[in-house]
Design an enzyme around this catalytic site. Structure first.
Site, short mmCIF file in Angstrom:
data_model
loop_
_atom_site.label_atom_id
_atom_site.label_comp_id
_atom_site.label_asym_id
_atom_site.label_seq_id
_atom_site.Cartn_x
_atom_site.Cartn_y
_atom_site.Cartn_z
N CYS A 86 30.16 63.81 18.41
CA CYS A 86 30.99 63.07 17.46
C CYS A 86 30.12 62.30 16.48
O CYS A 86 29.47 62.90 15.63
CB CYS A 86 31.98 62.18 18.21
SG CYS A 86 33.39 61.63 17.20
N HIS A 181 34.67 65.57 21.98
CA HIS A 181 34.11 64.84 23.12
C HIS A 181 34.12 65.73 24.37
O HIS A 181 35.14 65.85 25.05
CB HIS A 181 34.91 63.56 23.39
CG HIS A 181 34.66 62.49 22.37
ND1 HIS A 181 33.64 61.58 22.50
CD2 HIS A 181 35.28 62.21 21.20
CE1 HIS A 181 33.64 60.77 21.45
NE2 HIS A 181 34.62 61.13 20.65
N GLU A 183 32.82 65.10 27.18
CA GLU A 183 32.79 64.30 28.41
C GLU A 183 34.17 63.97 28.95
O GLU A 183 34.30 63.59 30.12
CB GLU A 183 31.99 63.01 28.18
CG GLU A 183 32.63 62.00 27.26
CD GLU A 183 32.36 62.21 25.78
OE1 GLU A 183 32.51 61.24 25.01
OE2 GLU A 183 31.99 63.35 25.39
#
EC number: 6.3.5.2
Length: 525
Positions: A86, A181, A183
């Site tokens: 990002c 993202h 994660e």
């Protein structure tokens, strides 16, 4: 000889994203050690850390602002793979000659990324195939700015309808940027993508497991402590319990645990702690019964922060008194975990605000001439729990809901009195017991009861009663930064209310808290 579990390591540079610690936890789950540092780290610090790869986190700033954070130039000349996430992708693009602009079409939430070019980062990783025959990834976006031109030596790997450069890559230098993202769990293949980067592209070996962490910790503890004695404040919470078990395995009876019963614990908790650690595991425990001392110090005090500080101060006084009696002790052990270290570093640099003071962090007197032992300081909470299981601690203890350091001192609103604590303990035990019986305990993130210092009229039989009010609180959350109130079944709440009012003499009314966080906090004080 134990393997060096820190040999392969990933450096994560933090640009301020709410998900940065989650990135680190995901890397650890892969089995590779990583550390989280502020973005303005020096070249010398990076060289000394000697990472196998670097991840640039997301962040709330805009790279279009002249004073926005930038990655150190050395990141791109160190010769190791780099993954920008990002904001991390945006600063990578800008610093290497690309362009970033603000966008009228902001992307927040679910998006589909279409793979345009093969890349080592996402080869054979996909969620679906679109009608054009392209591999598609279901991802989670959270960005306003976007890369509008990639550096000249990069290629476009993937895009969305509104984001032309969702993944970019320089395969030769092993530099990669993803605008989403990986994660978060909403990015379905996110963990596979991170595994590809860490294990394959960075060539890290997965050595970071509960068993190897324990083995490494024991070796290091024995080297640090030698033949000396250690003292530990044992609360019965996860961190101090796992610290105690690690030290016990490393040095045996040279560990003395001080258990302070402050009168602010849950029902029967003191007996349970003493039975488990003293009788079952054979630890050397000093039991300090100090309810009267804590309640005397809290008398007349109703301000939450003042109560926290008093509880912390009295604990330190008592612990100091016991430590002075242990003439052989040379070391103080603490259950500091990695998020505490990160938070303390942020506070030291002025990048964090104190919302609630932690009664057990940095609270011990400077004049105590003891060395500090912190065997958990590299570990996240989920890692501590896994290690606890490996060490033989029961699942129910390791995975029970969070309990504040000041205990019932901040769950009794206003002034803390023994009567209030006794009533609250019994009411809370009923609530938790019913949650277990209804198979709801593990479906909520935290549940507890709060004592309200107000009286309410009730009717019992033919008579009226004028007794106290308690509030039930249950929330659902992923990270405890935000939370939703739990929609528990009405019949369940009714059953809990009836039991509390009928079984706890002194409580006449039960209410249920339906406040989210924000605007409310999870705890009332």
């Amino acid at each position: 000889m134990t393997k060096n579990i820190h040999k392969h390591r990933i450096l994560i540079l933090d640009f301020g994203s709410q998900y940065t610690q989650l990135v680190a936890r995901r890397v650890r789950e892969i089995g590779v050690y990583c550390e989280l540092w502020a973005w303005d780290v020096t070249e010398d610090q990076i060289r000394e850390f000697n990472p196998s790869g670097i991840i640039l986190s997301g962040g709330p700033e805009s790279t279009t602002e002249h004073d926005s954070p930038r990655a150190p130039d050395y990141v791109f000349t160190a010769g190791v793979p780099v993954l920008g996430v990002c904001y991390g992708m945006q600063t990578m693009a800008m610093q290497l000659g690309g362009k970033v602009e603000g966008s009228n079409q902001r992307e927040f939430g679910y998006a589909q990324v279409e793979i345009k070019t093969d890349s080592a980062l996402i080869r054979d990783i996909k969620d679906a195939i679109n009608p054009a025959g392209e591999a598609v990834l279901d991802v989670w976006m959270s960005h306003g700015d976007k890369v509008t031109a990639i550096p000249s030596d990069f290629v476009t790997v993937a895009s969305t309808d509104t984001c032309p450069f969702a993944i970019m890559a320089n395969e030769e230098k092993r530099f990669y940027g993803v605008q989403f993202h990986p994660e978060v769990t909403h990015t379905k293949q996110g963990q596979r993508l991170l595994e590809r980067f860490v294990l394959d592209i960075c060539a890290c070996e997965a050595l970071w497991t509960p068993a190897t962490i324990i083995e490494d910790a024991i070796v290091r503890l024995r080297e640090q402590i030698g033949e000396d004695h250690v003292i530990l404040g044992l609360s019965g919470g996860v961190d101090s319990s796992v610290t105690a078990m690690l030290l016990h395995r490393a040095i045996g009876k040279r560990l003395t645990c001080v258990f302070v019963d402050n009168g602010l614990l849950r029902l029967n908790e003191a007996d349970q702690v003493l039975e488990m650690f003293g009788d079952k595991f054979g630890l050397n425990i000093v039991h300090v019964a100090a309810e009267d001392r804590f309640l005397a110090a809290l008398a007349g005090v109703d301000e939450p922060e003042a109560k926290r500080k008093i509880i912390g101060r009295v604990f330190v006084e008592l612990f100091d008194e016991e430590a002075c009696k242990q003439e052989q002790v040379k070391w103080l052990a603490q259950g500091t975990i990695y998020p505490d270290v990160i938070e303390s570093a942020a506070s030291a640099t002025g990048k964090a605000h104190v919302i609630k003071s932690h009664h057990n962090v940095g609270g011990l007197p400077k004049e105590m001439k003891l060395g500090l032992v912190e065997p958990l300081k590299e570990l996240f909470k989920d890692e501590v729990r896994k290690i606890g299981l490996e060490l033989g601690l029961p699942y129910d203890m390791l995975y029970r809901h969070p309990f504040p350091g000041p205990g019932l001192g901040v769950r009794v609103l206003g002034e803390v009195k023994k009567e209030y604590c006794d009533l609250l303990r019994r009411a809370d035990a009923i609530f938790i017991e019913e949650l277990h019986k209804a198979d709801l305990y593990n479906k909520v993130s935290q549940a507890f009861t709060v004592f309200l210092p107000v009286r309410s009229v009730g009717v019992m039989g033919d008579g009226r009663k004028y007794d106290w009010v308690v509030s039930l609180r249950a929330v659902e959350t992923i990270d405890f930064m935000t939370a939703h109130w739990a929609h528990l079944p009405y019949d369940f709440l009714g059953r809990v209310s009836n039991r509390i009012i009928n079984e706890v003499n002194g409580i006449s009314r039960v209410v249920y808290d339906i406040s989210g966080k924000p605007p409310a906090t999870i705890e009332w004080e």
